[in-house]
Design a protein around this motif. Structure first.
Motif, PDB file in Angstrom:
ATOM      1  N   UNK A  59      45.710  37.247  41.256  1.00 23.33           N
ATOM      2  CA  UNK A  59      45.878  35.795  41.357  1.00 23.33           C
ATOM      3  C   UNK A  59      45.003  35.180  42.430  1.00 23.33           C
ATOM      4  N   UNK A  60      44.819  35.896  43.533  1.00 26.65           N
ATOM      5  CA  UNK A  60      43.995  35.354  44.620  1.00 26.65           C
ATOM      6  C   UNK A  60      42.544  35.233  44.188  1.00 26.65           C
ATOM      7  N   UNK A  61      42.057  36.266  43.475  1.00 25.69           N
ATOM      8  CA  UNK A  61      40.674  36.235  43.008  1.00 25.69           C
ATOM      9  C   UNK A  61      40.473  35.081  42.034  1.00 25.69           C
ATOM     10  N   UNK A  62      41.440  34.922  41.107  1.00 22.79           N
ATOM     11  CA  UNK A  62      41.337  33.850  40.117  1.00 22.79           C
ATOM     12  C   UNK A  62      41.336  32.483  40.791  1.00 22.79           C
ATOM     13  N   UNK A  63      42.222  32.278  41.764  1.00 26.47           N
ATOM     14  CA  UNK A  63      42.290  31.000  42.442  1.00 26.47           C
ATOM     15  C   UNK A  63      41.039  30.742  43.250  1.00 26.47           C
ATOM     16  N   UNK A  64      40.511  31.807  43.888  1.00 23.03           N
ATOM     17  CA  UNK A  64      39.287  31.642  44.669  1.00 23.03           C
ATOM     18  C   UNK A  64      38.142  31.202  43.776  1.00 23.03           C
ATOM     19  N   UNK A  65      38.073  31.823  42.583  1.00 26.88           N
ATOM     20  CA  UNK A  65      37.023  31.430  41.636  1.00 26.88           C
ATOM     21  C   UNK A  65      37.218  29.985  41.208  1.00 26.88           C
ATOM     22  N   UNK A  66      38.473  29.598  40.986  1.00 25.04           N
ATOM     23  CA  UNK A  66      38.747  28.231  40.573  1.00 25.04           C
ATOM     24  C   UNK A  66      38.340  27.249  41.655  1.00 25.04           C
ATOM     25  N   UNK A  67      38.640  27.590  42.899  1.00 24.62           N
ATOM     26  CA  UNK A  67      38.283  26.692  43.993  1.00 24.62           C
ATOM     27  C   UNK A  67      36.776  26.569  44.141  1.00 24.62           C
ATOM     28  N   UNK A  68      36.068  27.655  43.935  1.00 22.78           N
ATOM     29  CA  UNK A  68      34.609  27.600  44.013  1.00 22.78           C
ATOM     30  C   UNK A  68      34.050  26.690  42.930  1.00 22.78           C
ATOM     31  N   UNK A  69      34.525  26.871  41.710  1.00 24.05           N
ATOM     32  CA  UNK A  69      34.067  26.024  40.611  1.00 24.05           C
ATOM     33  C   UNK A  69      34.556  24.590  40.780  1.00 24.05           C
ATOM     34  N   UNK A  70      35.754  24.449  41.293  1.00 20.17           N
ATOM     35  CA  UNK A  70      36.345  23.127  41.505  1.00 20.17           C
ATOM     36  C   UNK A  70      35.535  22.327  42.524  1.00 20.17           C
ATOM     37  N   UNK A  71      35.086  22.995  43.566  1.00 15.04           N
ATOM     38  CA  UNK A  71      34.249  22.315  44.563  1.00 15.04           C
ATOM     39  C   UNK A  71      32.966  21.800  43.931  1.00 15.04           C
ATOM     40  N   UNK A  72      32.414  22.593  43.027  1.00 22.32           N
ATOM     41  CA  UNK A  72      31.220  22.149  42.324  1.00 22.32           C
ATOM     42  C   UNK A  72      31.512  20.948  41.442  1.00 22.32           C
ATOM     43  N   UNK A  73      32.700  20.960  40.817  1.00 17.04           N
ATOM     44  CA  UNK A  73      33.075  19.823  39.971  1.00 17.04           C
ATOM     45  C   UNK A  73      33.224  18.555  40.815  1.00 17.04           C
ATOM     46  N   UNK A  74      33.823  18.667  41.993  1.00 16.65           N
ATOM     47  CA  UNK A  74      33.986  17.508  42.874  1.00 16.65           C
ATOM     48  C   UNK A  74      32.622  16.905  43.215  1.00 16.65           C
ATOM     49  N   UNK A  75      31.649  17.764  43.498  1.00 18.26           N
ATOM     50  CA  UNK A  75      30.302  17.275  43.811  1.00 18.26           C
ATOM     51  C   UNK A  75      29.666  16.604  42.593  1.00 18.26           C
ATOM     52  N   UNK A  76      29.892  17.176  41.427  1.00 13.66           N
ATOM     53  CA  UNK A  76      29.274  16.611  40.218  1.00 13.66           C
ATOM     54  C   UNK A  76      29.944  15.308  39.798  1.00 13.66           C
ATOM     55  N   UNK A  77      31.222  15.138  40.160  1.00  9.08           N
ATOM     56  CA  UNK A  77      31.932  13.919  39.787  1.00  9.08           C
ATOM     57  C   UNK A  77      31.578  12.744  40.717  1.00  9.08           C
ATOM     58  N   UNK A  78      31.063  13.047  41.877  1.00 10.99           N
ATOM     59  CA  UNK A  78      30.774  12.021  42.887  1.00 10.99           C
ATOM     60  C   UNK A  78      29.863  10.912  42.372  1.00 10.99           C
ATOM     61  N   UNK A  79      28.726  11.225  41.705  1.00 12.25           N
ATOM     62  CA  UNK A  79      27.860  10.137  41.206  1.00 12.25           C
ATOM     63  C   UNK A  79      28.576   9.218  40.221  1.00 12.25           C
TER      64      UNK A  79
END
Length: 444
Positions: A65-85
């Motif tokens: 579960x920790x690995x899965x969540x870590x991966x989600x957070x990494x991808x999620x951070x990228x999504x936050x950056x892409x949603x900014x514009x």
């Protein structure tokens, strides 16, 4: 498309508080109510009910579960950056955006709740037992007494009964005791990042950022349910932008604070904007005359109380019903349960949440807060709610027998009700459209 408020997310919690939204409410299925009759244009919020059978599987590594969540957070951070514009293109400043997302992380609990919100089914009467419980009625009377001066001013301005506003408050947050503690930006961003209902939650996220831009609330004080409903009466962001009001005059539309004034006034404004008729009840419990043609119990069959009276309808005490305007007959449990003559204000409450059970819950709770009696007619308490798979099976069997439901989606809406009526007529049953387990057994 109806603009709804937020009754669904807090709803699951409300149920736990003996008592739980305005939300364009994707989430009333947080606690699915299988009302026997969904009569309006409202879609039924009945999604997949997952199997509760145990599954044998290998034990997952403790770190999975920790690995899965870590991966989600990494991808999620990228999504936050892409949603900014996209947010900046809607007039959100970079500073507002960055401040809103400071410390925001992917919330696996939100996704878990979204996936599992349809695990539960409740009959209408079980829901009403909680929605208008003795405790909630007593707390509602206390809340009205405590805030009477404010509620009187709100009623005078918007023309909406103070008890109706209080009832929504009671169902949405147990009179402010459970308004939701989730970070709203985090919840909405997580749901927007998830693929299931991206467009809706992106719209809500932009609206939430616009609220922050206006300065009505600080980012970390913008809290609510896991599904994005906020404050005492659980507005979703888009509904807030359009209907929230600053009734206190302090320059902010504060629906989150300890003072519920702005939230209560915003709820009254919401109902008023959708056509609340002052002095008109939501509905009246009625006696159904013998020989009644149950095919007339439809939302599009409208008659004056006098016209219904000429067919033999009276209130539950046998008295004529005053002329409150055009009305239809609602039989939420078919011929075996309580019947109501419902008026336009039923439809107005329905704009807050499209489930008949919720509207009846608000209406009945408001009546009880006013001191009116409980629903007098018995419910078919021996019946249980159909599971999702059973509802789909019923639709398949009806269609196979020539009573086309048009869709096999597990939703008991007007088309399925008409198909049930057709089948009932064919086998000599009362054609009340009640999609019960008995009907399913007969179809089998």
């Amino acid at each position: 498309m109806k603009i709804l408020c937020g009754v669904a997310a807090v709803f699951a919690a409300q149920m736990a508080t003996a008592s739980e939204r305005p939300l364009a409410r994707p989430d009333f299925d947080a606690q699915v109510v299988q009302a026997a009759l969904v009569v309006g244009p409202a879609p039924s919020h009945l999604a997949v009910v997952r199997s509760k059978r145990p599954v044998v599987r290998e034990a997952a590594p403790a770190t999975a579960p920790r690995v899965e969540l870590a991966a989600s957070n990494s991808e999620f951070s990228g999504w936050i950056k892409s949603f900014r514009p996209r947010a900046l293109s809607k007039g959100i400043s970079g500073a507002t955006y960055d401040r809103a997302f400071q410390g925001v992380r992917y919330d696996a609990d939100v996704i878990k709740r979204d996936r599992n919100q349809s695990e539960f089914t409740k009959t209408l009467w079980d829901y009403l037992d909680t929605a208008a419980s003795d405790a909630r009625i007593a707390n509602g009377k206390k809340a009205v007494a405590k805030h009477r001066a404010t509620l009187d001013r709100i009623e005078a301005k918007y023309g909406v009964d103070k008890e109706v506003v209080a009832a929504i408050w009671g169902l949405e947050s147990a009179y402010g005791t459970f308004t939701g503690s989730k970070d709203l930006i985090g919840s909405l961003a997580t749901l927007a990042y998830d693929a299931r209902r991206t467009e809706f939650f992106e719209q809500q996220l932009i609206a939430a950022l616009q609220i922050l831009r206006a300065g009505d609330v600080a980012p970390r004080n913008m809290t609510g349910s896991w599904a994005g409903a906020m404050g005492h009466t659980q507005f979703i962001p888009t509904s807030y932008l359009e209907y929230a009001v600053d009734f206190t005059g302090d320059g902010k539309r504060d629906i989150w604070g300890s003072d519920p004034t702005d939230a209560l006034a915003s709820t009254a404004n919401y109902l008023a904007k959708f056509g609340w008729v002052k002095g008109q009840p939501w509905g009246v419990e009625v006696r159904v005359p013998s020989g009644f043609d149950y095919a007339m119990a439809k939302r599009d069959v409208l008659k004056s109380p006098a016209q219904w009276g000429a067919l033999g309808f009276t209130d539950i005490k046998g008295n004529a019903i005053p002329n409150h305007g055009k009305a239809s007959i609602l039989l939420p449990a078919g011929a075996k349960g309580a019947a109501f003559m419902i008026f336009k204000n039923f439809e107005v409450i329905e704009r807050y949440n499209t489930a008949d059970a919720y509207v009846i819950g608000v209406g009945h709770l408001s009546d009880r807060i006013k001191g009116k009696p409980a629903i007098q007619s018995p419910w078919p308490r021996g019946d249980r709610a159909l599971k999702f798979a059973e509802r789909k099976e019923m639709q398949r069997l009806l269609t196979a027998k020539g009573f086309d439901t048009k869709k096999i989606d597990g939703r008991i809406g007007p088309l399925t009700i008409e198909a049930v009526r057709g089948f009932q007529r064919s086998v000599g049953l009362v054609p009340d459209g009640y999609a019960s387990l008995d009907i399913l057994k007969r179809l089998r």
